[in-house]
Design a protein around this motif. Structure first.
Motif, PDB file in Angstrom:
ATOM      1  N   GLY A 146      26.702 -69.237  -6.131  1.00  7.95           N
ATOM      2  CA  GLY A 146      26.065 -69.504  -7.407  1.00  7.95           C
ATOM      3  C   GLY A 146      25.588 -70.932  -7.647  1.00  7.95           C
TER       4      GLY A 146
ATOM      5  N   GLU B  51      29.851 -76.292  -9.652  1.00  8.33           N
ATOM      6  CA  GLU B  51      29.966 -74.846  -9.898  1.00  8.33           C
ATOM      7  C   GLU B  51      28.905 -74.409 -10.898  1.00  8.33           C
ATOM      8  OE1 GLU B  51      30.871 -72.057  -9.217  1.00  8.33           O
ATOM      9  OE2 GLU B  51      32.999 -71.758  -8.902  1.00  8.33           O
ATOM     10  N   ASP B  52      28.442 -73.182 -10.750  1.00  8.08           N
ATOM     11  CA  ASP B  52      27.490 -72.659 -11.725  1.00  8.08           C
ATOM     12  C   ASP B  52      28.170 -72.245 -13.018  1.00  8.08           C
ATOM     13  OD1 ASP B  52      28.715 -70.657 -10.226  1.00  8.08           O
ATOM     14  OD2 ASP B  52      27.077 -69.242 -10.487  1.00  8.08           O
TER      15      ASP B  52
ATOM     16  N   ASP C  95      34.408 -68.920 -15.782  1.00  8.84           N
ATOM     17  CA  ASP C  95      34.656 -67.775 -16.668  1.00  8.84           C
ATOM     18  C   ASP C  95      36.163 -67.740 -16.940  1.00  8.84           C
ATOM     19  OD1 ASP C  95      34.870 -65.292 -17.847  1.00  8.84           O
ATOM     20  OD2 ASP C  95      33.672 -64.230 -16.386  1.00  8.84           O
ATOM     21  N   THR C  96      36.934 -67.000 -16.147  1.00 11.17           N
ATOM     22  CA  THR C  96      38.388 -67.031 -16.337  1.00 11.17           C
ATOM     23  C   THR C  96      38.967 -68.390 -15.943  1.00 11.17           C
ATOM     24  OG1 THR C  96      38.898 -66.296 -14.094  1.00 11.17           O
ATOM     25  CG2 THR C  96      38.540 -64.567 -15.761  1.00 11.17           C
ATOM     26  N   GLY C  97      38.272 -69.089 -15.044  1.00  8.42           N
ATOM     27  CA  GLY C  97      38.742 -70.390 -14.573  1.00  8.42           C
ATOM     28  C   GLY C  97      39.593 -70.313 -13.310  1.00  8.42           C
TER      29      GLY C  97
ATOM     30  N   THR D  13      38.887 -69.368 -10.266  1.00  9.91           N
ATOM     31  CA  THR D  13      38.242 -69.871  -9.041  1.00  9.91           C
ATOM     32  C   THR D  13      38.342 -71.390  -8.977  1.00  9.91           C
ATOM     33  OG1 THR D  13      36.679 -68.027  -9.106  1.00  9.91           O
ATOM     34  CG2 THR D  13      36.073 -69.923  -7.742  1.00  9.91           C
TER      35      THR D  13
HETATM   36  C1  PRP Z   1      31.246 -66.758  -9.866  1.00  5.51           C
HETATM   37  C2  PRP Z   1      30.997 -68.233 -10.089  1.00  5.51           C
HETATM   38  C3  PRP Z   1      32.351 -68.847  -9.936  1.00  5.51           C
HETATM   39  C4  PRP Z   1      33.279 -67.739 -10.385  1.00  5.51           C
HETATM   40  C5  PRP Z   1      33.765 -68.044 -11.768  1.00  5.51           C
HETATM   41  O1  PRP Z   1      31.226 -66.515  -8.513  1.00  5.51           O
HETATM   42  O2  PRP Z   1      30.074 -68.758  -9.174  1.00  5.51           O
HETATM   43  O3  PRP Z   1      32.617 -69.224  -8.595  1.00  5.51           O
HETATM   44  O4  PRP Z   1      32.533 -66.517 -10.394  1.00  5.51           O
HETATM   45  O5  PRP Z   1      34.611 -67.029 -12.222  1.00  5.51           O
HETATM   46  P1  PRP Z   1      36.090 -67.319 -12.712  1.00  5.51           P
HETATM   47  O6  PRP Z   1      36.064 -68.548 -13.552  1.00  5.51           O
HETATM   48  O7  PRP Z   1      36.413 -66.063 -13.524  1.00  5.51           O
HETATM   49  O8  PRP Z   1      36.976 -67.450 -11.516  1.00  5.51           O
HETATM   50  P2  PRP Z   1      31.097 -65.044  -7.907  1.00  5.51           P
HETATM   51  O9  PRP Z   1      32.472 -64.545  -7.515  1.00  5.51           O
HETATM   52  O10 PRP Z   1      30.299 -64.166  -8.821  1.00  5.51           O
HETATM   53  O11 PRP Z   1      30.324 -65.312  -6.551  1.00  5.51           O
HETATM   54  P3  PRP Z   1      28.859 -65.924  -6.297  1.00  5.51           P
HETATM   55  O12 PRP Z   1      28.872 -67.371  -6.762  1.00  5.51           O
HETATM   56  O13 PRP Z   1      28.704 -65.807  -4.830  1.00  5.51           O
HETATM   57  O14 PRP Z   1      27.878 -65.090  -7.092  1.00  5.51           O
END
Ligand code: PRP
Length: 176
Positions: A44, A99-100, A103-105, A107
């Motif tokens: 992303g 990071e793009d 969301d939950t944080g 990652t």
């Molecule tokens: C998305 C985004 C972050 C993560 C955030 O990645 O790029 O890495 O989700 O979510 P979180 O805060 O709930 O953990 P995704 O898994 O969709 O993969 P991508 O970037 O390859 O599309």
């Protein structure tokens, strides 16, 4: 995703204006620190990383890392798996994780904890979008583009089922 263009949530102009501001702030903050390692989280972050990196005025190098969260319910919520690691050591380096979206944080939390164990000089984070009301963990975002609500967003690197990543703006979709 349907053929209809997603509704605009954040326009291309607004994104690029904010990226300009973030780049200026980052360049000022790191002015006397030497090289920054910009660490883009695939997939992303690839567009934000490209735009941000070209606007910085401080020495920088580029690395990528790829992680995958388990969103199929097969393991407890929040589990994250490293899919591709950086190519060079970050020991003693100033690392800026790009990071793009948060969301939950989970990652970003996982990444920061893992990278901190490798002895960098510092770690900061630059995130385009934060779903602040969805975030379940304690996290500091050092450079943030925009707070958004709990919406499905695509564009500027973000996808829905691999569609929509190359839209120049952030759009909102209704997932089917
Ligand atoms: C998305 C985004 C972050 C993560 C955030 O990645 O790029 O890495 O989700 O979510 P979180 O805060 O709930 O953990 P995704 O898994 O969709 O993969 P991508 O970037 O390859 O599309």
């Amino acid at each position: 995703m349907s053929d209809e263009s997603p509704k605009v949530l954040i326009s291309e102009d607004d994104i690029l204006r904010r990226v300009d501001e973030l780049a200026a702030q980052i360049s000022a903050d790191y002015a006397d620190k030497g090289e920054i390692v910009l660490l883009g989280v695939l997939k992303g972050a690839f567009i934000l990383l490209a735009d941000l990196s070209r606007r910085l005025t401080v020495p920088r190098s580029i690395e990528f890392i790829a992680v995958s969260s388990y969103k199929d319910g097969s393991v407890p919520s929040g589990a994250v798996r490293l899919v591709m690691d950086v190519r060079r050591s970050i020991e003693g380096k100033h690392v800026l994780v790009v990071e793009d979206i948060v969301d939950t944080g989970h990652t970003l939390r996982y990444l920061i904890d893992m990278l901190e164990s490798r002895g960098p000089a510092s770690i900061r984070t630059c995130v385009l979008l934060h779903k602040e009301h969805s975030t379940e963990v304690d996290l500091d975002i050092d450079y943030l583009g925009f707070n958004i609500g709990d919406e499905w967003v695509v564009g500027y690197g973000l996808d829905y089922a691999e569609q929509g990543r190359t839209l120049p703006y952030i759009g909102v979709i209704e997932p089917h």
